[in-house]
Scaffold this motif. Structure first.
Motif, mmCIF file in Angstrom:
data_model
loop_
_atom_site.group_PDB
_atom_site.id
_atom_site.type_symbol
_atom_site.label_atom_id
_atom_site.label_comp_id
_atom_site.label_asym_id
_atom_site.label_seq_id
_atom_site.Cartn_x
_atom_site.Cartn_y
_atom_site.Cartn_z
ATOM 1 N N UNK A 86 58.627 63.498 78.067
ATOM 2 C CA UNK A 86 57.584 64.501 77.833
ATOM 3 C C UNK A 86 57.086 65.081 79.154
ATOM 4 N N UNK A 87 57.022 64.231 80.192
ATOM 5 C CA UNK A 87 56.608 64.724 81.507
ATOM 6 C C UNK A 87 57.657 65.677 82.075
ATOM 7 N N UNK A 88 58.927 65.339 81.873
ATOM 8 C CA UNK A 88 59.986 66.247 82.335
ATOM 9 C C UNK A 88 59.894 67.588 81.615
ATOM 10 N N UNK A 89 59.705 67.521 80.313
ATOM 11 C CA UNK A 89 59.579 68.754 79.545
ATOM 12 C C UNK A 89 58.412 69.599 80.012
ATOM 13 N N UNK A 90 57.282 68.949 80.302
ATOM 14 C CA UNK A 90 56.094 69.655 80.765
ATOM 15 C C UNK A 90 56.359 70.347 82.097
ATOM 16 N N UNK A 91 57.062 69.668 83.012
ATOM 17 C CA UNK A 91 57.360 70.288 84.320
ATOM 18 C C UNK A 91 58.252 71.506 84.155
ATOM 19 N N UNK A 92 59.277 71.366 83.323
ATOM 20 C CA UNK A 92 60.157 72.517 83.075
ATOM 21 C C UNK A 92 59.369 73.665 82.439
ATOM 22 N N UNK A 93 58.514 73.326 81.498
ATOM 23 C CA UNK A 93 57.742 74.347 80.792
ATOM 24 C C UNK A 93 56.802 75.081 81.741
ATOM 25 N N UNK A 94 56.201 74.358 82.670
ATOM 26 C CA UNK A 94 55.287 74.995 83.613
ATOM 27 C C UNK A 94 56.007 75.980 84.531
ATOM 28 N N UNK A 95 57.251 75.657 84.872
ATOM 29 C CA UNK A 95 58.019 76.604 85.697
ATOM 30 C C UNK A 95 58.249 77.901 84.925
ATOM 31 N N UNK A 96 58.638 77.776 83.674
ATOM 32 C CA UNK A 96 58.857 78.969 82.848
ATOM 33 C C UNK A 96 57.557 79.759 82.701
#
Length: 606
Positions: free
Chosen positions: A458-468
Motif C-alpha cells: 500500500x505504501x508503494x502504491x501511495x508513492x506511485x500515486x503521488x508521482x502521478x
C-alpha cells in the motif's frame, strides 16, 4: 594547373576534386600544387559534410591527406590539423573505427600543444561510447582532470547533490531567458573543449555512474553563466531541466527544456540537436498531450541523422514507436513502427536500442496473439536477463509487470514487480517511461495489497500515486488525469471506501475516453467491472466487461479480448441469453465482435 577553391557549384567542385584524386600524387609535377590539391579536397569534404554525406566527405579528406608531403606537420601545420580532425569526425560518423584510431594517433603525436590535440581526444572518447561506454567515461574524466583542470567528485552524497541543485536553481531564478539568450558567445578554446567533454559525459554517465550526472550538468551551466554561450550550453540546460522535473518541479523543468531548444536554434548546431531535442521532448511529454510529441521526435531523428549523429538518431527513432505504444495507437501500427525502427538500428549496428525494441515487440506479439513470434522473442528476453544490464532489466521486468496486470497473472505480478524494483537504478533525470512505470506500478501495488494486506504494497502504491498526482497538477491533465483517477479508485477499493472508488472508476473511464488513451480506457473498464462484480453489482459488471472487451479489440489486443469473451460466456451466459429486448442490439453487437475476435488470426508484419 590552375586550381580554384571558390567553385560556384557543388557538382563542379566534386567532379574537379575527383578527377584530381584519380591522378593521385604521382601525377603532380609542380611541388606547390600538392598543398593546393589538399586544400581543394578540404573544401570538397566540407561541402560533403554540409550535405550530410560523411562517407564522401571522408573520401575527400583521405585523398587530401595523401597529397601532403613529408614534414607537412612542420610546414603545413594548420592544413594538416584541419584535414585530420575533419577526417576523424567523418570516420566516427561512418563508424570506421580503425581509420579513426590511426588518424587520432597521428594527431596526438604531432600536435604542437594540448589544445590542438583535444579535438581528436574528444572524437576518440565519442567513439568509445558506441561499444565501451565505461572506458569512454573514464577517458573523458581523465582528460578533464589532467589536461583541462576540471574535477568531478568521485562519490558525492545525495544531500550534497540536492544542495548544489537548489543553489543552481536559485542562481538561475534571477536570470531571465532573454538575458541568457543574449549572452556573448564563448571564445576561450579551452573552455569550449571543457564543455564538449562535459556534454559527451551526460548520456554515458546515466548508464555508468548516475550519481555524477548533476555535477557534470551544473558545471556546464556554471561555465555558461560565467564565461558565455557555447553550443554545448543547450545540453546542460536540457539535462538541468530534466533534473528539476524529476525532483517534482515540472514547470521549472519545462522552462529549461524550452530554453535549451531556444539556445539550440540560436547556435544552429545540428551536431548536438538529436540529444537536446530528445531530452527536451522527454520533459515535454509531461506537459503536452502525449499523442502530439512524436512530431518533435521525428524532427529530432532527422536532424541527428543529417549531422551524422547515428547514436541519437537511433535513440530518437526508438522513442517514436514507444510513444505510439503508450499513447494508445493501434497495436498493428505500433508493431510496424517498431519493426521500422529496429531495422534502422540494425542497419547502423546500434545494439542498445535493439535490445529495448525487441522487448516491446515481444509484448505487442503477446497482446495481439502472435504466439510464434512471442515464443521466438522469449529467447531474446532470456539473453537480456543473463546479460544482467540493469537498464535493460528494468525494461524487461516492467514489461513482464505490464503483461501480468493485463492478463491478471497474480503470481507473475509479484515476481516481476519485485524484480523491477530491485533492478531500478536511481535517476536524476525525468524520462517519459517513468510515467507508465508509476502508473502500472501503482495499479499492481494496490492489487497485491488487496490480496495480501501487506502495508509495504500500500505504501508503494501511495508513492506511485503521488508521482502521478504531481504530474497531473504541474504538468498535463490530458496525460495524467485518468491515470490519477484510476489509481484513486484502486486505492479506495483496497481501503474499503467503495463510494469513492465508484466515483473514481467512472471518472477514470470518462477521462481516458476524452483524452484518447484507448488501452487505458479498456483497462479502466475492466478494473471497474471487477470492482462492481466483487461488490455485488453484476449488471454493471457485465456492461463494463463488455465495454472492456470492445476497447481491447479496437486497440488490437486480441489475445486479451479472447479470455474476456470466454469469461463472459461462462459467467454471464444466462444474462446474455435473457437480455431484455431493448438490450438485444447491444448484446448482438457484442456477440458479433466477440466471434470475430475469437476467430481472428493476426499476421506478423513483413
Amino acid at each position: 594547373m590552375n586550381l580554384s577553391l571558390t567553385a560556384d557549384h557543388t557538382s563542379y567542385l566534386f567532379t574537379a576534386a575527383t578527377q584530381l584524386n584519380l591522378g593521385g600524387p604521382s601525377a603532380v609535377q609542380d611541388a606547390e600544387q600538392y598543398a593546393q590539391i589538399a586544400h581543394f579536397n578540404l573544401a570538397a569534404g566540407k561541402r560533403a559534410m554540409e550535405m550530410s554525406d560523411f562517407s564522401l566527405a571522408f573520401s575527400f579528406f583521405d585523398h587530401g591527406m595523401t597529397f601532403l608531403r613529408k614534414k607537412h606537420w612542420q610546414h603545413q601545420y594548420d592544413l594538416s590539423l584541419e584535414l585530420f580532425n575533419l577526417a576523424a569526425k567523418c570516420a566516427l560518423a561512418t563508424k570506421d573505427l580503425s581509420s579513426l584510431t590511426m588518424i587520432c594517433d597521428e594527431v596526438s603525436r604531432n600536435a604542437h600543444n594540448v589544445e590542438d590535440a583535444l579535438n581528436c581526444s574528444f572524437i576518440s572518447m565519442s567513439a568509445l561510447t558506441h561499444s565501451r561506454i565505461s572506458e569512454s567515461v573514464e577517458y573523458g574524466l581523465r582528460i578533464l582532470s589532467s589536461q583541462l583542470d576540471v574535477y568531478i567528485p568521485n562519490s558525492p552524497s545525495r544531500e550534497d547533490t540536492l544542495q548544489l541543485i537548489m543553489q543552481t536553481q536559485a542562481r538561475l531564478s534571477g536570470i531571465s531567458e532573454e538575458t541568457l539568450l543574449s549572452y556573448h558567445m564563448l571564445s576561450d578554446c579551452r573552455k569550449i573543449m571543457v564543455l564538449k567533454f562535459l556534454a559527451k559525459l551526460e548520456s554515458s554517465l546515466q548508464q555508468v555512474n548516475p550519481a555524477l550526472l548533476p555535477y557534470v550538468t551544473i558545471k556546464i551551466v556554471d561555465i555558461t553563466i560565467e564565461h558565455g554561450l557555447s553550443p554545448m550550453s543547450s545540453i546542460g540546460f536540457a539535462y538541468f531541466g530534466s533534473m528539476i522535473a524529476e525532483l517534482g518541479d515540472i514547470r521549472g523543468g519545462y522552462r529549461y527544456a524550452k530554453l535549451a531548444k531556444a539556445l539550440l536554434e540560436k547556435n544552429h548546431c545540428n551536431e548536438i540537436a538529436g540529444e537536446v531535442l530528445l531530452q527536451s521532448v522527454e520533459i515535454l511529454s509531461y506537459v503536452e498531450p502525449l499523442q502530439t510529441t512524436n512530431e518533435h521526435r521525428i524532427r529530432a531523428q532527422a536532424t541527428a541523422m543529417a549531422a551524422g549523429d547515428v547514436y541519437w538518431a537511433c535513440m530518437n527513432k526508438l522513442m517514436i514507436p514507444c510513444t505510439l505504444m503508450w499513447s494508445g495507437a493501434k497495436l498493428s501500427e505500433v508493431r510496424d513502427a517498431f519493426i521500422n525502427s529496429r531495422r534502422f538500428s540494425e542497419q547502423h549496428e546500434h545494439h542498445t536500442t535493439i535490445y529495448y525494441m525487441k522487448t516491446f515487440e515481444r509484448t505487442i506479439s503477446i497482446l495481439i496473439g502472435d504466439e510464434d513470434q512471442a515464443l521466438s522473442d522469449n529467447q531474446w528476453i532470456q539473453q537480456v536477463i543473463e546479460n544482467n544490464n540493469p537498464y535493460q532489466l528494468v525494461v524487461v521486468y516492467f514489461h513482464k509487470m505490464f503483461l501480468s496486470l493485463v492478463f491478471n497473472n497474480y503470481d507473475e505480478m509479484i515476481l516481476s514487480t519485485e524484480k523491477f524494483l530491485e533492478s531500478r537504478m536511481p535517476s536524476w533525470h525525468l524520462l517519459s517511461g517513468h510515467a507508465v512505470h508509476a502508473f502500472i506500478g501503482g495499479l499492481i501495488s494496490f492489487r497485491i495489497y488487496r490480496q495480501t494486506h501487506d502495508h509495504v504494497w500500500s505504501h508503494r502504491g501511495e508513492r506511485f500515486k503521488q508521482r502521478i498526482k504531481t504530474w497531473k497538477e504541474q504538468g498535463s491533465l490530458w496525460n495524467f488525469e485518468h491515470k490519477s483517477f484510476l489509481l484513486d479508485a484502486e486505492q479506495s477499493y483496497s481501503d474499503g471506501n467503495l463510494d469513492l472508488a465508484r466515483v473514481s472508476y467512472e471518472n477514470a473511464i470518462l477521462s481516458a475516453q476524452q483524452h484518447k488513451f484507448i488501452q487505458e480506457e479498456a483497462l479502466a473498464y475492466e478494473l471497474a467491472a471487477n470492482f462492481y462484480l466483487n461488490t455485488g453489482n453484476e449488471a454493471i459488471a457485465l456492461k463494463y466487461f463488455t465495454s472492456a472487451h470492445g476497447k481491447y479489440v479496437e486497440w488490437g489486443a486480441f489475445a486479451k479480448a479472447k479470455p474476456i469473451y470466454a469469461y463472459l460466456q461462462e459467467k454471464f451466459r444466462s444474462a446474455l441469453l435473457s437480455a431484455a429486448p431493448n438490450d438485444a442490439g447491444e448484446n448482438n453487437d457484442f456477440q458479433s465482435v466477440a466471434f470475430n475476435t475469437v476467430n481472428q488470426k493476426s499476421r506478423p508484419s513483413s
